[in-house]
Design a protein around this motif. Structure first.
Motif, PDB file in Angstrom:
ATOM      1  N   LEU A  45      -2.513  -0.851 -10.604  1.00 49.88           N
ATOM      2  CA  LEU A  45      -1.589  -0.799 -10.146  1.00 49.88           C
ATOM      3  C   LEU A  45      -1.320  -2.365  -8.810  1.00 49.88           C
ATOM      4  N   ILE A  46      -0.689  -3.145  -9.716  1.00 41.49           N
ATOM      5  CA  ILE A  46      -0.305  -4.637  -8.916  1.00 41.49           C
ATOM      6  C   ILE A  46       1.320  -4.511  -8.910  1.00 41.49           C
ATOM      7  N   CYS A  47       1.709  -4.380  -7.344  1.00 42.46           N
ATOM      8  CA  CYS A  47       2.370  -4.809  -7.047  1.00 42.46           C
ATOM      9  C   CYS A  47       2.629  -6.256  -6.031  1.00 42.46           C
ATOM     10  N   ALA A  51       8.371 -11.374  -0.091  1.00 41.31           N
ATOM     11  CA  ALA A  51       8.992 -11.086   0.723  1.00 41.31           C
ATOM     12  C   ALA A  51      10.335 -10.091   1.116  1.00 41.31           C
ATOM     13  N   TYR A  52      10.257  -9.343   0.350  1.00 34.22           N
ATOM     14  CA  TYR A  52      11.085  -7.970   0.015  1.00 34.22           C
ATOM     15  C   TYR A  52      12.675  -8.475  -0.432  1.00 34.22           C
ATOM     16  N   LEU A  53      12.093 -10.439  -1.109  1.00 26.77           N
ATOM     17  CA  LEU A  53      13.193 -10.828  -1.796  1.00 26.77           C
ATOM     18  C   LEU A  53      13.591 -11.077  -3.105  1.00 26.77           C
ATOM     19  N   PHE A  54      12.304 -11.324  -3.430  1.00 32.16           N
ATOM     20  CA  PHE A  54      11.719 -11.374  -5.077  1.00 32.16           C
ATOM     21  C   PHE A  54      10.478 -10.874  -5.602  1.00 32.16           C
ATOM     22  N   CYS A  55       9.845 -10.549  -6.927  1.00 38.09           N
ATOM     23  CA  CYS A  55       8.976 -10.183  -7.025  1.00 38.09           C
ATOM     24  C   CYS A  55       7.934 -11.475  -8.336  1.00 38.09           C
ATOM     25  N   SER A  56       6.973 -12.246  -7.390  1.00 37.82           N
ATOM     26  CA  SER A  56       6.517 -13.290  -8.005  1.00 37.82           C
ATOM     27  C   SER A  56       6.100 -13.257  -9.096  1.00 37.82           C
ATOM     28  N   VAL A  76       1.790  -2.565 -13.443  1.00 39.94           N
ATOM     29  CA  VAL A  76       2.767  -4.129 -12.996  1.00 39.94           C
ATOM     30  C   VAL A  76       4.113  -3.229 -12.397  1.00 39.94           C
ATOM     31  N   LEU A  77       4.594  -3.015 -11.372  1.00 41.41           N
ATOM     32  CA  LEU A  77       6.112  -2.761 -10.717  1.00 41.41           C
ATOM     33  C   LEU A  77       7.042  -3.477  -9.874  1.00 41.41           C
ATOM     34  N   MET A 117      -2.840  -2.740  -5.663  1.00 44.81           N
ATOM     35  CA  MET A 117      -3.098  -3.740  -5.568  1.00 44.81           C
ATOM     36  C   MET A 117      -2.302  -4.598  -4.957  1.00 44.81           C
ATOM     37  N   GLY A 118      -1.610  -5.275  -3.797  1.00 46.40           N
ATOM     38  CA  GLY A 118      -0.648  -5.645  -3.430  1.00 46.40           C
ATOM     39  C   GLY A 118      -0.578  -6.707  -3.156  1.00 46.40           C
TER      40      GLY A 118
END
Length: 124
Positions: A45-47, A51-56, A76-77, A117-118
């Motif tokens: 599971l990929i996170c 920066a909590y502004l967007f998901c790269s 992918v979350l 993985m994050g």
């Protein structure tokens, strides 16, 4: 390769504060490289960060394809970002992991071999 998207809000209605619908992207292959058909595969599971502004996007599909080629089932979350605040993202990770575990046999995943993985914010 198959790609599906699960709306976690339909699975757990308490998620998705401020109208956000967290998404779980599923990448799987019918037969993992160097394995036998119907053999269980490890999962990840990929996170992604952001920066909590967007998901790269650089930490989503490119990383997913790397692990897919290595024989993993990949998830992918796409978690909640601003204006949602921590710990909303932790709840979404927990629900995503629960969904993966509950669907492991259908997805041919080894429920004893699931990694998370994050990157950056996704690593918290």
């Amino acid at each position: 390769m198959e790609h599906q998207v699960i709306h976690l809000k339909t699975f757990e209605p308490m998620l998705g504060e401020n109208g956000r619908d967290p998404l779980l992207h599923i990448y799987s292959s019918t037969v993992a490289p160097a394995s036998k058909e119907n053999q269980l595969r490890p999962a990840i599971l990929i996170c992604p960060g952001g920066a909590y502004l967007f998901c790269s996007k650089y930490e989503e599909e490119p990383v997913a394809f790397h692990y897919l080629a290595a024989g993993f089932s990949v998830f992918v979350l796409e978690y909640s970002v601003e204006p949602n605040r921590y710990p909303a993202q932790l709840r979404e990770v927990a629900v995503a992991l629960r969904w993966i575990l509950e669907n492991a046999s259908r997805l041919q995943c080894d429920s004893l071999k699931i990694a998370i993985m994050g990157f950056s914010a996704g690593g918290q």
